[in-house]
Motif scaffolding. Structure first.
Motif, PDB file in Angstrom:
ATOM      1  N   GLU A 166     -36.348  -3.547 -38.458  1.00  0.00           N
ATOM      2  CA  GLU A 166     -35.525  -2.526 -37.788  1.00  0.00           C
ATOM      3  C   GLU A 166     -36.341  -1.744 -36.767  1.00  0.00           C
ATOM      4  OE1 GLU A 166     -33.150   0.086 -40.209  1.00  0.00           O
ATOM      5  OE2 GLU A 166     -32.726  -1.541 -41.623  1.00  0.00           O
ATOM      6  N   ALA A 167     -37.557  -1.338 -37.159  1.00  0.00           N
ATOM      7  CA  ALA A 167     -38.409  -0.579 -36.243  1.00  0.00           C
ATOM      8  C   ALA A 167     -38.822  -1.432 -35.042  1.00  0.00           C
ATOM      9  CB  ALA A 167     -39.644  -0.065 -36.979  1.00  0.00           C
ATOM     10  N   LEU A 168     -39.068  -2.712 -35.270  1.00  0.00           N
ATOM     11  CA  LEU A 168     -39.428  -3.598 -34.154  1.00  0.00           C
ATOM     12  C   LEU A 168     -38.259  -3.789 -33.197  1.00  0.00           C
ATOM     13  CD1 LEU A 168     -41.585  -6.253 -36.015  1.00  0.00           C
ATOM     14  CD2 LEU A 168     -42.370  -4.607 -34.289  1.00  0.00           C
ATOM     15  N   SER A 169     -37.047  -3.881 -33.726  1.00  0.00           N
ATOM     16  CA  SER A 169     -35.855  -3.988 -32.872  1.00  0.00           C
ATOM     17  C   SER A 169     -35.661  -2.719 -32.057  1.00  0.00           C
ATOM     18  CB  SER A 169     -34.611  -4.261 -33.721  1.00  0.00           C
ATOM     19  OG  SER A 169     -34.692  -5.526 -34.308  1.00  0.00           O
ATOM     20  N   ALA A 170     -35.843  -1.569 -32.716  1.00  0.00           N
ATOM     21  CA  ALA A 170     -35.711  -0.290 -32.010  1.00  0.00           C
ATOM     22  C   ALA A 170     -36.783  -0.162 -30.929  1.00  0.00           C
ATOM     23  CB  ALA A 170     -35.800   0.867 -33.000  1.00  0.00           C
ATOM     24  N   LEU A 171     -37.991  -0.627 -31.232  1.00  0.00           N
ATOM     25  CA  LEU A 171     -39.067  -0.592 -30.241  1.00  0.00           C
ATOM     26  C   LEU A 171     -38.708  -1.457 -29.045  1.00  0.00           C
ATOM     27  CD1 LEU A 171     -41.893   0.099 -29.218  1.00  0.00           C
ATOM     28  CD2 LEU A 171     -42.782  -1.747 -30.684  1.00  0.00           C
ATOM     29  N   ALA A 172     -38.196  -2.646 -29.275  1.00  0.00           N
ATOM     30  CA  ALA A 172     -37.805  -3.530 -28.171  1.00  0.00           C
ATOM     31  C   ALA A 172     -36.772  -2.860 -27.274  1.00  0.00           C
ATOM     32  CB  ALA A 172     -37.276  -4.851 -28.726  1.00  0.00           C
ATOM     33  N   GLU A 173     -35.804  -2.186 -27.878  1.00  0.00           N
ATOM     34  CA  GLU A 173     -34.786  -1.477 -27.092  1.00  0.00           C
ATOM     35  C   GLU A 173     -35.407  -0.351 -26.274  1.00  0.00           C
ATOM     36  OE1 GLU A 173     -31.358  -0.121 -29.262  1.00  0.00           O
ATOM     37  OE2 GLU A 173     -31.282  -1.988 -30.421  1.00  0.00           O
ATOM     38  N   ARG A 174     -36.303   0.409 -26.887  1.00  0.00           N
ATOM     39  CA  ARG A 174     -36.950   1.519 -26.177  1.00  0.00           C
ATOM     40  C   ARG A 174     -37.772   1.000 -25.004  1.00  0.00           C
ATOM     41  NH1 ARG A 174     -39.912   5.139 -30.501  1.00  0.00           N
ATOM     42  NH2 ARG A 174     -40.255   6.522 -28.726  1.00  0.00           N
ATOM     43  N   LEU A 175     -38.441  -0.118 -25.180  1.00  0.00           N
ATOM     44  CA  LEU A 175     -39.259  -0.686 -24.106  1.00  0.00           C
ATOM     45  C   LEU A 175     -38.392  -1.142 -22.940  1.00  0.00           C
ATOM     46  CD1 LEU A 175     -41.890  -2.659 -26.194  1.00  0.00           C
ATOM     47  CD2 LEU A 175     -42.266  -0.553 -24.880  1.00  0.00           C
ATOM     48  N   GLU A 176     -37.193  -1.616 -23.226  1.00  0.00           N
ATOM     49  CA  GLU A 176     -36.287  -2.059 -22.162  1.00  0.00           C
ATOM     50  C   GLU A 176     -35.632  -0.895 -21.426  1.00  0.00           C
ATOM     51  OE1 GLU A 176     -33.519  -5.077 -23.313  1.00  0.00           O
ATOM     52  OE2 GLU A 176     -35.088  -6.272 -24.283  1.00  0.00           O
ATOM     53  N   GLN A 177     -35.582   0.276 -22.025  1.00  0.00           N
ATOM     54  CA  GLN A 177     -34.918   1.425 -21.434  1.00  0.00           C
ATOM     55  C   GLN A 177     -35.731   2.117 -20.352  1.00  0.00           C
ATOM     56  OE1 GLN A 177     -34.141   3.882 -24.819  1.00  0.00           O
ATOM     57  NE2 GLN A 177     -32.424   2.646 -25.531  1.00  0.00           N
ATOM     58  N   ASP A 178     -36.996   1.812 -20.250  1.00  0.00           N
ATOM     59  CA  ASP A 178     -37.877   2.524 -19.323  1.00  0.00           C
ATOM     60  C   ASP A 178     -38.912   1.525 -18.809  1.00  0.00           C
ATOM     61  OD1 ASP A 178     -39.810   4.234 -18.115  1.00  0.00           O
ATOM     62  OD2 ASP A 178     -39.288   5.846 -19.503  1.00  0.00           O
ATOM     63  N   ASP A 179     -39.008   1.401 -17.487  1.00  0.00           N
ATOM     64  CA  ASP A 179     -39.919   0.385 -16.943  1.00  0.00           C
ATOM     65  C   ASP A 179     -41.323   0.906 -16.659  1.00  0.00           C
ATOM     66  OD1 ASP A 179     -39.278   1.934 -14.762  1.00  0.00           O
ATOM     67  OD2 ASP A 179     -38.692   0.259 -13.472  1.00  0.00           O
TER      68      ASP A 179
END
Length: 138
Positions: free
Chosen positions: A120-133
């Motif tokens: 779950e934390a890895l999925s959330a991290l992936a989303e956060r990384l995609e939200q900001d370049d």
């Protein structure tokens, strides 16, 4: 941007308490003196702040860190009590460093000597990384 990382102070509530390698409070003071001479923009304390896991040890750390000439942030290590830390100084998940951002991930596994990020934390991290370049420090 000058960012300095500190880790593993293993402080006790008693400033004179000894560890295998000396007196943690005195060693921490020397580290902070060296950090200050480097004139950092930001300091990140990456865990194992306390050895005895007491509120007093976190209060001592905060007292000492308040002497820094810049903002500082911390995350819990496997020897830390996040609730006690947060009572003294915020535990943030993200820090805006203008051109960069810093993600402060909690990898603590309660009762275990290692850290990890679950699925779950890895999925959330992936989303956060995609939200900001912007470049991201983790």
């Amino acid at each position: 941007m000058r960012l300095i990382q500190i880790t593993d102070s293993h402080l006790y509530a008693d400033k004179q308490a000894r560890s295998r390698a000396g007196i943690p409070w005195q060693q921490f003071q020397r580290v902070l003196e060296a950090v200050i001479t480097e004139r950092p923009d930001v300091v990140v304390f990456t865990g194992d702040i306390s050895q005895d896991e007491t509120a007093a040890s976190y209060a001592l750390a905060c007292e000492a860190l308040s002497a820094l000439p810049c903002p500082w942030f911390w995350i819990a290590g496997n020897h830390d009590q996040p609730e006690l830390m947060a009572a003294e100084h915020p535990l943030l998940e993200e820090v805006d460093l203008e051109q960069w951002r810093l993600l402060l991930l909690n990898t603590q596994v309660v009762g275990k000597p290692h850290g990890e990020l679950g699925s779950e934390a890895l999925s959330a991290l992936a989303e956060r990384l995609e939200q900001d370049d912007r470049p991201t420090l983790i």
